[in-house]
Write a protein that holds these residues in place. Structure first.
Motif, short mmCIF file in Angstrom:
data_model
loop_
_atom_site.label_atom_id
_atom_site.label_comp_id
_atom_site.label_asym_id
_atom_site.label_seq_id
_atom_site.Cartn_x
_atom_site.Cartn_y
_atom_site.Cartn_z
N LEU A 102 0.87 -1.28 -0.10
CA LEU A 102 0.16 -0.19 -0.02
C LEU A 102 0.82 1.26 -0.15
CD1 LEU A 102 -2.60 1.66 0.34
CD2 LEU A 102 -2.30 1.18 2.69
N TYR A 103 1.67 1.34 1.08
CA TYR A 103 2.62 2.65 1.29
C TYR A 103 3.61 2.73 0.08
CZ TYR A 103 -0.54 3.32 5.34
OH TYR A 103 -1.60 3.68 6.14
N GLY A 104 4.12 1.51 -0.16
CA GLY A 104 5.19 1.54 -1.26
C GLY A 104 4.60 2.23 -2.50
N GLY A 105 3.22 1.58 -2.86
CA GLY A 105 2.54 2.03 -4.00
C GLY A 105 1.96 3.45 -3.95
N LEU A 106 1.76 3.91 -2.81
CA LEU A 106 1.51 5.61 -2.91
C LEU A 106 2.79 6.17 -3.09
CD1 LEU A 106 -1.01 5.51 0.22
CD2 LEU A 106 -1.46 5.65 -2.26
N ALA A 107 3.71 5.94 -2.44
CA ALA A 107 5.22 6.39 -2.65
C ALA A 107 5.47 6.75 -4.19
CB ALA A 107 6.28 5.99 -1.62
N LEU A 108 5.42 5.46 -4.80
CA LEU A 108 5.75 5.39 -6.23
C LEU A 108 4.72 6.46 -7.06
CD1 LEU A 108 7.49 3.90 -8.20
CD2 LEU A 108 5.78 2.11 -8.36
N TYR A 109 3.60 6.22 -6.53
CA TYR A 109 2.32 7.28 -7.37
C TYR A 109 2.97 8.73 -7.14
CZ TYR A 109 -2.08 8.16 -9.36
OH TYR A 109 -3.16 8.22 -10.36
N GLY A 110 3.34 9.10 -6.01
CA GLY A 110 3.79 10.38 -5.71
C GLY A 110 4.88 10.57 -6.66
N ALA A 111 5.95 9.90 -6.94
CA ALA A 111 6.98 9.94 -7.74
C ALA A 111 6.57 9.98 -9.13
CB ALA A 111 7.91 8.84 -7.72
N GLY A 112 5.66 9.39 -9.51
CA GLY A 112 5.15 9.48 -10.77
C GLY A 112 4.40 10.90 -11.11
N ILE A 113 3.56 11.46 -10.32
CA ILE A 113 3.25 12.70 -10.24
C ILE A 113 4.49 13.64 -10.38
CG2 ILE A 113 1.79 14.54 -9.20
CD1 ILE A 113 0.12 12.24 -7.96
N GLY A 114 5.38 13.57 -9.45
CA GLY A 114 6.40 14.53 -9.58
C GLY A 114 7.15 14.44 -10.90
N LEU A 115 7.28 13.22 -11.56
CA LEU A 115 7.93 13.39 -12.78
C LEU A 115 7.17 13.92 -13.98
CD1 LEU A 115 9.07 9.54 -12.35
CD2 LEU A 115 10.69 11.35 -12.58
N GLN A 116 6.08 13.82 -13.89
CA GLN A 116 5.20 14.30 -14.99
C GLN A 116 5.15 15.86 -14.85
OE1 GLN A 116 1.51 11.66 -16.02
NE2 GLN A 116 2.29 12.57 -17.82
N GLY A 145 7.41 8.58 -15.40
CA GLY A 145 6.01 8.94 -14.70
C GLY A 145 5.03 8.13 -14.88
N VAL A 146 4.79 7.58 -16.21
CA VAL A 146 3.49 6.85 -16.60
C VAL A 146 3.71 5.68 -16.10
CG1 VAL A 146 1.93 5.87 -18.47
CG2 VAL A 146 2.96 8.31 -18.80
N VAL A 147 4.80 5.04 -16.17
CA VAL A 147 5.13 3.65 -15.67
C VAL A 147 4.88 3.50 -14.40
CG1 VAL A 147 7.15 1.91 -15.33
CG2 VAL A 147 6.64 2.81 -17.67
N ALA A 148 5.66 4.45 -13.73
CA ALA A 148 5.58 4.71 -12.09
C ALA A 148 3.96 4.47 -11.55
CB ALA A 148 6.28 5.99 -11.53
N VAL A 149 3.09 5.40 -12.22
CA VAL A 149 1.70 5.51 -11.82
C VAL A 149 1.13 4.20 -12.20
CG1 VAL A 149 -0.30 6.56 -12.54
CG2 VAL A 149 1.59 7.96 -11.87
N ALA A 150 1.27 3.45 -13.34
CA ALA A 150 0.71 2.22 -13.71
C ALA A 150 0.95 1.24 -12.49
CB ALA A 150 1.09 1.82 -15.16
N LEU A 151 2.26 1.14 -12.08
CA LEU A 151 2.64 0.22 -11.37
C LEU A 151 2.21 0.58 -9.90
CD1 LEU A 151 4.37 -2.39 -10.30
CD2 LEU A 151 6.47 -0.77 -10.24
N VAL A 180 -1.52 -0.56 -9.33
CA VAL A 180 -1.73 -2.16 -9.30
C VAL A 180 -1.10 -2.23 -7.73
CG1 VAL A 180 -0.86 -4.27 -9.96
CG2 VAL A 180 -1.33 -2.42 -11.56
N LEU A 181 -0.09 -1.78 -7.14
CA LEU A 181 0.45 -2.04 -6.00
C LEU A 181 -0.46 -1.56 -4.79
CD1 LEU A 181 4.28 -1.21 -6.37
CD2 LEU A 181 3.28 -3.39 -6.24
N TYR A 182 -0.91 -0.35 -4.72
CA TYR A 182 -1.74 0.13 -3.77
C TYR A 182 -3.28 -0.52 -3.73
CZ TYR A 182 -4.56 3.96 -5.87
OH TYR A 182 -5.56 5.02 -6.30
N ILE A 183 -3.94 -0.72 -4.77
CA ILE A 183 -5.18 -1.09 -5.06
C ILE A 183 -5.19 -2.65 -4.80
CG2 ILE A 183 -7.07 -1.59 -6.59
CD1 ILE A 183 -6.75 0.93 -8.09
N GLY A 184 -3.80 -3.34 -5.41
CA GLY A 184 -3.78 -4.82 -4.96
C GLY A 184 -3.58 -4.99 -3.50
N ALA A 185 -3.41 -4.24 -2.78
CA ALA A 185 -3.16 -4.42 -1.41
C ALA A 185 -4.40 -4.58 -0.70
CB ALA A 185 -2.49 -3.15 -0.57
#
Length: 200
Positions: A19-33, A118-124, A127-132
């Protein structure tokens, strides 16, 4: 730690990491874009536009909008979980942290790389945080709530994202090739990652 444990987390600690790894990665994806300057995904066009108008950080706007959207769950009879609340609280913090730490690229090649990553990070991350299995994000819950009212997933998502995209563009958010890349790639990439990281 076995591969099965990594891909199909069943214990609470493993689900929390996901969950929290997914949210951190999502935040990184937002930052990249955002830092790419080539265009954000529809929701972040809206968040950026509001941030420009209010003087708040994008992360603060993400938190505020997440909380407001969560209120819309009430008439849609959606029930939040730990993942939902965590999305509201932490996604904006992670996004602000990424924007602060990432250097702004000055070359078009690097800008394009930021968009791709950024797009790859958000996609992954999705899946991670919803899959939790701890509840969808507040924006995802609006879509699923509309589906329960009879709209198709595709139509529900389309209506929501077009609305926030237009509103964000009118507010001054960045729309560009990065926005198009996100729209075209996010679905196939999310489907691909869902095969590697099955839902709990």
């Amino acid at each position: 730690m076995s591969e099965t444990f990594l891909l199909r987390p069943s214990s609470l600690p493993a689900r929390l990491v996901r969950l929290y790894g997914g949210l951190a990665l999502y935040g990184a994806g937002i930052g990249l874009q955002v830092e790419s300057g080539l265009g954000n995904d529809p929701w972040d066009v809206f968040h950026q536009g509001l941030a420009m108008r209010t003087g708040l950080s994008i992360g603060t706007v993400i938190i505020g909008i997440g909380a407001l959207v969560l209120l819309l769950w009430i008439p849609l009879k959606q029930k939040p979980g730990l993942g939902t609340i965590s999305n509201v609280v932490f996604l904006g913090l992670f996004a602000d942290g990424a924007i602060f730490l990432l250097p702004t690229p000055s070359h078009l090649v690097l800008q394009g790389l930021y968009v791709a990553l950024g797009v790859v990070a958000v996609a992954l991350a999705t899946v991670l945080y919803i899959g939790a299995g701890m509840g969808p994000g507040p924006r995802d819950g609006i879509m699923t709530g509309l589906v329960r009212l009879g709209l198709s997933v595709r139509l529900g998502r389309f209506l929501i994202e077009v609305t926030v995209l237009i509103a964000g563009w009118l507010l001054g958010g960045t729309v560009g090739v990065g926005t198009l890349a996100f729209a075209l790639a996010i679905g196939p990439l999310t489907q691909l990652f869902a095969r590697w990281f099955p839902l709990t």
